[in-house]
Motif scaffolding. Structure first.
Motif, PDB file in Angstrom:
ATOM      1  N   ASP A   1      59.530  66.389  -2.323  1.00 26.25           N
ATOM      2  CA  ASP A   1      60.898  66.013  -2.684  1.00 26.25           C
ATOM      3  C   ASP A   1      61.763  65.670  -1.466  1.00 26.25           C
ATOM      4  OD1 ASP A   1      61.248  68.552  -1.702  1.00 26.25           O
ATOM      5  OD2 ASP A   1      61.937  69.429  -3.591  1.00 26.25           O
ATOM      6  N   CYS A   2      61.208  65.771  -0.264  1.00 25.11           N
ATOM      7  CA  CYS A   2      61.934  65.308   0.928  1.00 25.11           C
ATOM      8  C   CYS A   2      61.915  63.783   1.022  1.00 25.11           C
ATOM      9  CB  CYS A   2      61.302  65.900   2.196  1.00 25.11           C
ATOM     10  SG  CYS A   2      61.477  67.690   2.335  1.00 25.11           S
ATOM     11  N   ASN A   3      60.914  63.179   0.327  1.00 23.96           N
ATOM     12  CA  ASN A   3      60.779  61.715   0.310  1.00 23.96           C
ATOM     13  C   ASN A   3      60.608  61.129   1.708  1.00 23.96           C
ATOM     14  OD1 ASN A   3      61.015  61.362  -2.558  1.00 23.96           O
ATOM     15  ND2 ASN A   3      63.215  61.763  -2.349  1.00 23.96           N
ATOM     16  N   PHE A   4      59.877  61.845   2.574  1.00 23.21           N
ATOM     17  CA  PHE A   4      59.589  61.322   3.909  1.00 23.21           C
ATOM     18  C   PHE A   4      58.527  60.223   3.828  1.00 23.21           C
ATOM     19  CE2 PHE A   4      60.774  65.474   6.373  1.00 23.21           C
ATOM     20  CZ  PHE A   4      62.107  65.257   6.060  1.00 23.21           C
ATOM     21  N   THR A   5      58.516  59.364   4.830  1.00 20.30           N
ATOM     22  CA  THR A   5      57.532  58.281   4.891  1.00 20.30           C
ATOM     23  C   THR A   5      56.281  58.750   5.618  1.00 20.30           C
ATOM     24  OG1 THR A   5      59.297  56.623   4.926  1.00 20.30           O
ATOM     25  CG2 THR A   5      57.103  55.923   5.665  1.00 20.30           C
ATOM     26  N   TYR A   6      55.141  58.565   4.968  1.00 19.98           N
ATOM     27  CA  TYR A   6      53.859  58.993   5.528  1.00 19.98           C
ATOM     28  C   TYR A   6      53.447  58.109   6.702  1.00 19.98           C
ATOM     29  CZ  TYR A   6      48.750  59.678   5.711  1.00 19.98           C
ATOM     30  OH  TYR A   6      47.460  59.913   6.115  1.00 19.98           O
ATOM     31  N   VAL A   7      53.106  58.722   7.820  1.00 20.47           N
ATOM     32  CA  VAL A   7      52.540  58.018   8.971  1.00 20.47           C
ATOM     33  C   VAL A   7      51.076  58.441   9.127  1.00 20.47           C
ATOM     34  CG1 VAL A   7      52.694  57.595  11.460  1.00 20.47           C
ATOM     35  CG2 VAL A   7      54.796  57.911  10.108  1.00 20.47           C
ATOM     36  N   LYS A   8      50.862  59.717   9.215  1.00 21.49           N
ATOM     37  CA  LYS A   8      49.526  60.318   9.182  1.00 21.49           C
ATOM     38  C   LYS A   8      49.699  61.749   8.672  1.00 21.49           C
ATOM     39  CE  LYS A   8      49.649  61.181  14.190  1.00 21.49           C
ATOM     40  NZ  LYS A   8      48.978  60.915  15.474  1.00 21.49           N
ATOM     41  N   PRO A   9      48.610  62.469   8.401  1.00 23.11           N
ATOM     42  CA  PRO A   9      48.738  63.759   7.702  1.00 23.11           C
ATOM     43  C   PRO A   9      49.780  64.728   8.264  1.00 23.11           C
ATOM     44  CG  PRO A   9      46.445  63.134   7.837  1.00 23.11           C
ATOM     45  CD  PRO A   9      47.197  62.101   8.603  1.00 23.11           C
TER      46      PRO A   9
ATOM     47  N   ALA B   1      66.414  57.401   6.448  1.00 21.18           N
ATOM     48  CA  ALA B   1      67.848  57.462   6.756  1.00 21.18           C
ATOM     49  C   ALA B   1      68.656  56.933   5.570  1.00 21.18           C
ATOM     50  CB  ALA B   1      68.148  56.656   8.014  1.00 21.18           C
ATOM     51  N   THR B   2      68.615  57.693   4.470  1.00 20.09           N
ATOM     52  CA  THR B   2      69.317  57.248   3.258  1.00 20.09           C
ATOM     53  C   THR B   2      70.726  57.821   3.177  1.00 20.09           C
ATOM     54  OG1 THR B   2      68.431  59.125   2.028  1.00 20.09           O
ATOM     55  CG2 THR B   2      67.149  57.080   1.971  1.00 20.09           C
ATOM     56  N   GLY B   3      70.985  58.849   3.974  1.00 19.57           N
ATOM     57  CA  GLY B   3      72.297  59.484   3.928  1.00 19.57           C
ATOM     58  C   GLY B   3      72.447  60.470   2.790  1.00 19.57           C
ATOM     59  N   VAL B   4      71.366  60.617   1.980  1.00 15.56           N
ATOM     60  CA  VAL B   4      71.399  61.562   0.862  1.00 15.56           C
ATOM     61  C   VAL B   4      70.984  62.937   1.365  1.00 15.56           C
ATOM     62  CG1 VAL B   4      70.451  62.111  -1.407  1.00 15.56           C
ATOM     63  CG2 VAL B   4      70.859  59.716  -0.764  1.00 15.56           C
ATOM     64  N   GLN B   5      71.804  63.942   1.084  1.00 17.11           N
ATOM     65  CA  GLN B   5      71.520  65.299   1.534  1.00 17.11           C
ATOM     66  C   GLN B   5      70.527  65.942   0.576  1.00 17.11           C
ATOM     67  OE1 GLN B   5      72.931  66.346   4.323  1.00 17.11           O
ATOM     68  NE2 GLN B   5      71.897  68.347   4.366  1.00 17.11           N
ATOM     69  N   ASN B   6      69.359  66.354   1.095  1.00 14.95           N
ATOM     70  CA  ASN B   6      68.349  66.987   0.256  1.00 14.95           C
ATOM     71  C   ASN B   6      68.637  68.474   0.161  1.00 14.95           C
ATOM     72  OD1 ASN B   6      65.717  68.053  -0.730  1.00 14.95           O
ATOM     73  ND2 ASN B   6      65.131  65.901  -0.509  1.00 14.95           N
ATOM     74  N   THR B   7      68.526  69.012  -1.042  1.00 13.35           N
ATOM     75  CA  THR B   7      68.834  70.426  -1.252  1.00 13.35           C
ATOM     76  C   THR B   7      67.711  71.348  -0.784  1.00 13.35           C
ATOM     77  OG1 THR B   7      67.977  70.265  -3.519  1.00 13.35           O
ATOM     78  CG2 THR B   7      70.350  69.949  -3.207  1.00 13.35           C
ATOM     79  N   ASN B   8      66.539  70.797  -0.516  1.00  9.64           N
ATOM     80  CA  ASN B   8      65.414  71.614  -0.054  1.00  9.64           C
ATOM     81  C   ASN B   8      65.553  71.845   1.451  1.00  9.64           C
ATOM     82  OD1 ASN B   8      62.939  72.749   0.646  1.00  9.64           O
ATOM     83  ND2 ASN B   8      61.801  71.508  -0.831  1.00  9.64           N
ATOM     84  N   SER B   9      65.764  73.095   1.859  1.00  7.78           N
ATOM     85  CA  SER B   9      65.980  73.404   3.279  1.00  7.78           C
ATOM     86  C   SER B   9      64.759  73.101   4.133  1.00  7.78           C
ATOM     87  CB  SER B   9      66.357  74.887   3.430  1.00  7.78           C
ATOM     88  OG  SER B   9      65.312  75.720   2.955  1.00  7.78           O
TER      89      SER B   9
END
Length: 270
Positions: free
Chosen positions: A178-186, A193-201
């Motif tokens: 749910d962080c929606n990070f972009t995969y580069v390698k494992p 850089a969407t500016g949306v604050q993720n609630t998952n610490s």
């Protein structure tokens, strides 16, 4: 005449004594070879277990075969306390591992883990900073994430998402989905850089530094607890089998103790 119950107790304790020797030798060998916090943590319980089995089995062996009533009485007392202790631990193990499970994530072959899903007692153990620092040292020594990175290094993002990861790999070596990070390698992911604050610490805790990754994440602690839950359930099942064995041995030991008292009373009258 030495009776059947005495012979059985003697035989069982002789086998236990033989078993205690490699356990004790293994613990001493580990203490000389240990280079990490994990190995040093394991050596002491192994040595204590080896010495305990050796002393108790000797007491049972001598008490049954040589008809030494006070030794056999001490042996039975220890056996009773051990049965009581194992019963309490088995009930406790089933109770604290009753809660918690990995969550299925849409489009992923692996599950993800949340610390709040597990029992409060387990949560408190891993949330303690001193405890967690030792656990992180063990995870680092075991190279759980470096081997993970080497194994899946050639995966495309689609291939990686389809992998069936272990609880530790999913919780400690990659960021939550749910962080929606972009995969580069494992073990390398870029934040969007969407500016949306993720609630998952955990999204802020994640770091591409190979010595950091998600070792400080709640998901890593949850992944460890899922491993503990699985292992403790297996141990609890083994304990039930061992308890049945101990109760049988204890019952035979009680018969041998009764035989000793009868024999001693006979010789005293003679």
């Amino acid at each position: 005449m030495v009776r059947l119950s005495n012979n059985l107790v003697g035989l069982l304790n002789f086998l236990t004594f033989v078993l205690s020797i490699p356990i004790l030798v293994g613990g001493i060998w580990l203490s000389r070879q240990s280079n990490s916090e994990c190995e040093r943590f394991l050596e002491k319980p192994i040595i204590v277990l080896g010495v305990f089995l050796m002393v108790v089995s000797l007491a049972g062996l001598i008490g049954a075969c040589c008809r030494v009533s006070w030794l056999l009485w001490g042996y039975l007392l220890v056996m009773f306390l051990l049965i009581l202790l194992l019963t309490v631990f088995t009930i406790f193990a089933f109770a604290v591992t009753n809660k918690g499970a990995g969550k299925v994530v849409s489009g992923r072959g692996y599950k993800e883990y949340r610390l709040g899903d597990y029992s409060n007692w387990l949560q408190k153990r891993v949330s303690n900073t001193k405890n967690w620092n030792k656990i992180k040292s063990c995870l680092s020594d075991s190279k759980v994430c470096s081997s993970f990175a080497d194994k899946y290094v050639s995966d495309t993002v689609e291939q990686f998402y389809a992998e069936h990861l272990s609880a530790l790999q999913s919780g400690c070596c990659k960021p939550p989905s749910d962080c929606n990070f972009t995969y580069v390698k494992p073990t390398e992911w870029n934040a969007n850089a969407t500016g949306v604050q993720n609630t998952n610490s955990d999204c802020n805790t994640w770091n591409n530094d190979q010595t950091v990754l998600c070792f400080n994440c709640e998901s890593c602690k949850a992944g460890l607890l899922d491993n503990i839950k699985s292992n403790w359930k297996k141990v609890a099942i083994v304990n039930v089998i061992f308890l049945v064995f101990l109760i049988v041995v204890y019952s035979i030991g009680c018969c041998a103790f009764r035989n000793n008292r009868k024999d001693n009373a006979y010789w005293n009258r003679s």
